[in-house]
Enzyme design. Structure first.
Site, PDB file in Angstrom:
ATOM      1  N   ARG A  57       2.605  24.333 107.008  1.00  0.00           N
ATOM      2  CA  ARG A  57       1.693  23.983 106.523  1.00  0.00           C
ATOM      3  C   ARG A  57       0.413  24.800 106.007  1.00  0.00           C
ATOM      4  NH1 ARG A  57      -2.988  22.856 109.306  1.00  0.00           N
ATOM      5  NH2 ARG A  57      -1.821  23.025 111.475  1.00  0.00           N
ATOM      6  N   TYR A 110      -9.231  12.617  83.918  1.00  0.00           N
ATOM      7  CA  TYR A 110      -8.316  11.749  84.152  1.00  0.00           C
ATOM      8  C   TYR A 110      -8.527  10.702  85.256  1.00  0.00           C
ATOM      9  CZ  TYR A 110      -4.475  10.690  87.460  1.00  0.00           C
ATOM     10  OH  TYR A 110      -3.256  10.052  88.081  1.00  0.00           O
ATOM     11  N   ASP A 182      -9.716  21.659  84.631  1.00  0.00           N
ATOM     12  CA  ASP A 182      -8.451  20.811  84.711  1.00  0.00           C
ATOM     13  C   ASP A 182      -7.598  21.413  83.445  1.00  0.00           C
ATOM     14  OD1 ASP A 182      -5.943  19.538  84.678  1.00  0.00           O
ATOM     15  OD2 ASP A 182      -7.002  17.737  85.558  1.00  0.00           O
ATOM     16  N   LYS A 207       3.269  17.982  85.973  1.00  0.00           N
ATOM     17  CA  LYS A 207       3.350  17.615  84.722  1.00  0.00           C
ATOM     18  C   LYS A 207       4.405  18.927  83.882  1.00  0.00           C
ATOM     19  CE  LYS A 207       1.027  13.706  85.801  1.00  0.00           C
ATOM     20  NZ  LYS A 207       0.503  14.086  87.032  1.00  0.00           N
TER      21      LYS A 207
END
Length: 391
Positions: A57, A110, A182, A207
């Site tokens: 984790r 976005y 971004d 992406k």
């Protein structure tokens, strides 16, 4: 060899993997925990005094390779990862902003990011200022009024506006604000925001970085002290990237430079074709000389990207007809894949928002987002041309 002098394609292939000759393909380490024979060594790793892994984790050997690769490609000091791109965005903003903080951003982000700005951050007591993306003077003035974080996206999703990252970073520094960018649409092949003054750069690794639509992830790189803060927040909130997904994204990144070169070229040719079609009202692509951000894009980007969008001379009903008649361009709510993916904002980038919210953000309902793949461009153009002829 100095990593700063190594080409992007070489970094995409070998970055983060080391050159000890042990592996050609990065191993997938699925172990949840890592055993130690010595408690002192275990504790030293746990508190960060020595390198190593304790629990997946937190960190994982496979994930670490991917993180180092994006660090090298973007020129960051450190990097960390997340289960999804929105995990990267939300964890970063929630780490840097607290009640009373002010964040300045653009209206063209976005849809998931817009949702954070419109709904989730305000209820946490964060002051949000969303400014007209095309009004650079006004946006700069808004920043200079004082803020804690400036959040930018360039080119923007889905209308491909170009933001002056260098100028706005200078403005942010004057008021002591952090700049987060971004860079998903541009990729580190076409643009490096850290070199333009940003403090942090993030990606939806799902992406273009992955490139094959088969794994989800998010990445963040930049100033080491800031990355450490976000990592510690993510460590507790648990939005960790799994080893299998990290492997697929890292494997996809080996061909990143090659794919982006082809996608840049394909998108440019398709945009030029669409610009001259009588049934197309507007084309949004920074590689077109007629694009308002073309000159700026030439300054801060080395390629114009594989994303474009366009509007039809008609209604949303016409959009639905066109999309249903395409053969090689598939309707799907993603982007950056080797295959061409298309769709309207209401089912892709801004599905989370209402019709009114999309309208307020200046997103036309007749807009089609076009994520260009690596297919033969002649086939893609012929496909679109045939579909346009039928509406």
């Amino acid at each position: 060899m100095d990593s700063k002098t190594i080409g992007k394609s070489t970094q995409s292939v070998w970055g983060g993997e080391g050159f000890d000759g042990k592996y050609i393909a990065t191993p997938v380490v699925r172990s949840v925990a890592f055993a130690y024979d010595d408690v002192d060594r275990w504790e030293a790793v746990a508190v960060g005094e020595q390198k190593g892994h304790i629990y997946s984790r937190n960190t994982n050997p496979t994930v670490a390779v991917l993180e180092e690769k994006i660090r090298l490609l973007e020129g960051g000091e450190a990097a960390t990862s997340f289960a999804t791109g929105m995990g990267a965005i939300s964890n970063t903003l929630f780490t840097l902003l607290k009640p009373g903080s002010r964040v300045v951003s653009i209206k063209d982000t976005y849809g998931g990011t817009s949702k954070l700005f419109l709904d989730f951050l305000p209820i946490r007591g964060v002051k949000v200022a969303l400014y007209d993306t095309t009004d650079l003077d006004g946006l700069e003035a808004c920043i200079l009024q004082g803020c804690d974080v400036v959040y930018l996206e360039s080119p923007t999703n889905p209308t491909l506006k170009v933001v002056d990252l260098s100028r706005l970073s200078i403005a942010a520094r004057k008021v002591g604000a952090l700049v987060v960018v971004d860079n998903t649409f541009a990729t580190p092949i076409n643009q490096n925001p850290l070199a333009l003054g940003a403090d942090l750069v993030l990606h939806s690794a799902t992406k273009f970085l992955c490139g094959h639509s088969d794994a989800m992830g998010g990445l963040l790189t930049g100033r080491a002290d800031l990355v450490k803060q976000v990592f510690e927040y993510r460590e507790i909130t648990g939005a960790s990237l799994q080893a299998d997904a990290a492997y697929l994204i890292e494997r996809g990144m080996k061909t990143l430079a090659l794919r982006i070169e082809r996608q840049n070229s394909n998108a440019q040719k398709i945009a030029m074709y669409l610009q001259n079609h009588p049934k197309v009202a507007d084309v949004f692509y920074p590689g077109l000389p007629t694009h308002p951000g073309h000159e700026l894009a030439k300054q801060q980007m080395s390629g114009f990207g594989g994303m474009l969008s366009f509007t039809l001379d008609g209604t949303f009903e016409k959009v639905k007809k066109l999309l249903s008649k395409l053969t090689y361009s598939h309707m799907a709510a993603s982007l950056g894949s080797v295959g061409t993916l298309v769709g309207p904002p209401r089912t892709t980038s801004h599905v989370e928002l209402t019709d009114a919210q999309r309208a307020a953000l200046g997103i036309p309902e007749a807009l089609i987002r076009f994520s260009v793949g690596i297919e033969n461009v002649e086939d893609l153009i012929a496909d679109v041309d045939e579909a346009l002829a039928k509406i």
